[in-house]
Design a protein around this motif. Structure first.
Motif, mmCIF file in Angstrom:
data_model
loop_
_atom_site.group_PDB
_atom_site.id
_atom_site.type_symbol
_atom_site.label_atom_id
_atom_site.label_comp_id
_atom_site.label_asym_id
_atom_site.label_seq_id
_atom_site.Cartn_x
_atom_site.Cartn_y
_atom_site.Cartn_z
ATOM 1 N N ALA A 145 0.822 -1.203 0.000
ATOM 2 C CA ALA A 145 0.000 0.000 0.000
ATOM 3 C C ALA A 145 0.857 1.255 0.000
ATOM 4 N N SER A 146 2.075 1.147 0.549
ATOM 5 C CA SER A 146 2.946 2.321 0.593
ATOM 6 C C SER A 146 3.925 2.363 -0.567
ATOM 7 N N PHE A 147 3.763 1.466 -1.552
ATOM 8 C CA PHE A 147 4.647 1.464 -2.719
ATOM 9 C C PHE A 147 4.141 2.520 -3.706
ATOM 10 N N ASN A 148 4.395 3.769 -3.376
ATOM 11 C CA ASN A 148 3.893 4.886 -4.177
ATOM 12 C C ASN A 148 4.767 5.116 -5.405
ATOM 13 N N THR A 149 4.127 5.446 -6.504
ATOM 14 C CA THR A 149 4.851 5.701 -7.751
ATOM 15 C C THR A 149 4.311 6.967 -8.408
#
Length: 460
Positions: A1-5
């Motif tokens: 969920a925190s793997f922001n791109t």
């Protein structure tokens, strides 16, 4: 969920719909701050934070997911550019070097460009310690199991050690070519094998991804050929299977510091560059024996304080680049990554492509210089801007072989050297001589720069 791109920006092709993320490996971060310092945008895209907070935020899980993604997704970018090259997987990572080390970025870049077929002879010194501190190694392999083959030799014979590796590679490749010719005379087992061998022969000097893919294909075909063949053919196929990794040439690199290249190993280095074999020499030039406590080398400039030069070095720095140029067949470059990343990248690629000996002199800020190591890349830039370190390339294959790539100095030479403890220490160790030596150091640097600027006309 925190793997922001974010959406990948040009030069990545927009129509590919790719996403971009800069993933930090939090368990391996040394906290040097170089990434923050060198971030080119005004509002930094990366910042220092606390490891426990990032663990709680799920960054370790993000790393695992990141590692599961495909490698070398270029998105239409060119590996010949700085941005494009950084989409390539590094085969050198998480070394035990000093935080902010000026040497390791060069090794990492070389590994990105050639790591899947790279053989390294490493002189004893800093680069062998952070390069081979067992049981943890910074050299790694990709998902196909390929990576650099690395070995450390003595201080005094590393160039010869790497030269022997090149002779071994050349011998294996000659033996493989002899086997190909024999099996073609006797009759190849199938059409797939025939086309793959024809491609290999026609592209014997090709090191592209296509050539690597053909090599992998041949490896699988040869396994079947050995099982289904008999007699002389079986023996030939078996030997080809043994040599299956030599359909594509290896990239042989000889690494070491200035203590090795300028001093203890110089005789061997000089001998090797005079042999006209395809080896690549990378000199990680800190201008001092870094690993053994900071002794003066023949790379140490006038005025610098080091062990065995406690009252300041009195003689000029050896001109190793020009000595190698004098042979006429050696590719020579002087680079500083912090000053000009594209020039450094181009020089490394050209050196490897040169069918003969090459040597790259890479300016490497060091903790022994007495500087803020979070600014090691900035310090490398300052060295060029102050007229302290030259940028040039000498390519014997070109009509105009010498390229002078150093701009006129835009910063004060004296301010630069007096900002580093290795020079400032002279006011304590030999205060009566400090100003005179600093003046001589600047005059010597200007003499060297003038010499190189005039070299283009002489080296035609």
């Amino acid at each position: 969920a925190s793997f922001n791109t974010v959406d990948a920006k040009p030069p990545v092709k927009k129509e590919l719909g790719l996403k971009y993320r800069l993933q930090v490996f939090i368990e391996d971060c040394t906290g040097c701050g170089v990434c923050v310092e060198t971030c080119p945008v005004k509002e930094k895209a990366i910042h220092l934070t606390h490891t426990p907070e990032e663990r709680a935020a799920g960054q370790d899980e993000n790393v695992e997911f990141f590692l599961s993604l495909p490698d070398n997704v270029m998105g239409g970018t060119d590996a010949k550019t700085v941005k494009g090259s950084q989409f390539l997987m590094p085969y050198f990572e998480f070394s035990g070097a000093c935080a902010g080390c000026g040497e390791t970025p060069y090794v990492k870049l070389v590994s990105q460009l050639f790591g899947n077929r790279m053989i390294v002879a490493n002189a004893t010194g800093c680069s062998s310690i952070y390069g081979g501190s067992f049981p943890s190694l910074p050299y790694c392999k990709d998902k196909k199991g390929r990576g650099p083959a690395w070995a450390n030799s003595l201080f005094e014979d590393n160039a010869e050690y790497g030269f022997g590796m090149r002779l071994a590679v050349d011998t294996n490749r000659k033996q493989l070519m002899d086997c190909i010719k024999k099996i073609q005379e006797l009759g190849v087992c199938c059409d797939d094998m025939k086309s793959a061998l024809d491609y290999a022969v026609a592209n014997w000097e090709n090191t592209s991804d296509e050539a690597m893919a053909n090599q992998e294909k041949l490896g699988e075909l040869l396994k079947v050929a050995v099982e289904k063949s008999e007699g002389e053919k079986r023996e030939i196929y078996a030997k080809m299977l043994e040599l299956k990794d030599y359909f594509v040439d290896k990239s042989v690199w000889i690494l070491g510091g200035d203590g090795w290249a300028y001093d203890i190993g110089f005789g061997g280095l000089d001998h090797v560059v005079a042999q006209n074999r395809n080896v690549n020499i990378l000199v990680l030039d800190t201008e001092v024996y870094s690993n053994t406590g900071g002794q003066a080398s023949k790379s140490t400039p006038i005025g610098a304080v080091a062990l065995f030069a406690n009252s300041g070095k009195r003689l000029t720095k050896k001109n190793l680049g020009f000595m190698c140029m004098s042979y006429g067949n050696v590719y020579v470059a002087s680079i500083s990554m912090g000053a000009n990343r594209q020039q450094a990248l181009t020089a490394i690629r050209e050196a490897e492509a040169h069918n003969g000996p090459s040597i790259i002199l890479a300016y490497a800020p060091c903790i022994a210089h007495g500087i803020n190591m979070s600014k090691s890349q900035t310090e490398a830039k300052r060295a060029v801007e102050a007229g302290y370190w030259p940028l040039y390339r000498y390519n014997p294959a070109e009509e105009q072989p010498f390229k002078w790539e150093t701009k006129e100095a835009t910063a004060s030479f004296q301010e630069f050297i007096r900002s580093e403890n290795r020079y400032k220490a002279l006011f304590k160790t030999s205060p009566a001589d400090a100003e005179e030596l600093f003046t001589k150091a600047e005059a010597d640097a200007k003499r060297r720069m003038t010499f190189y600027k005039n070299l283009g006309e002489l080296m035609k």
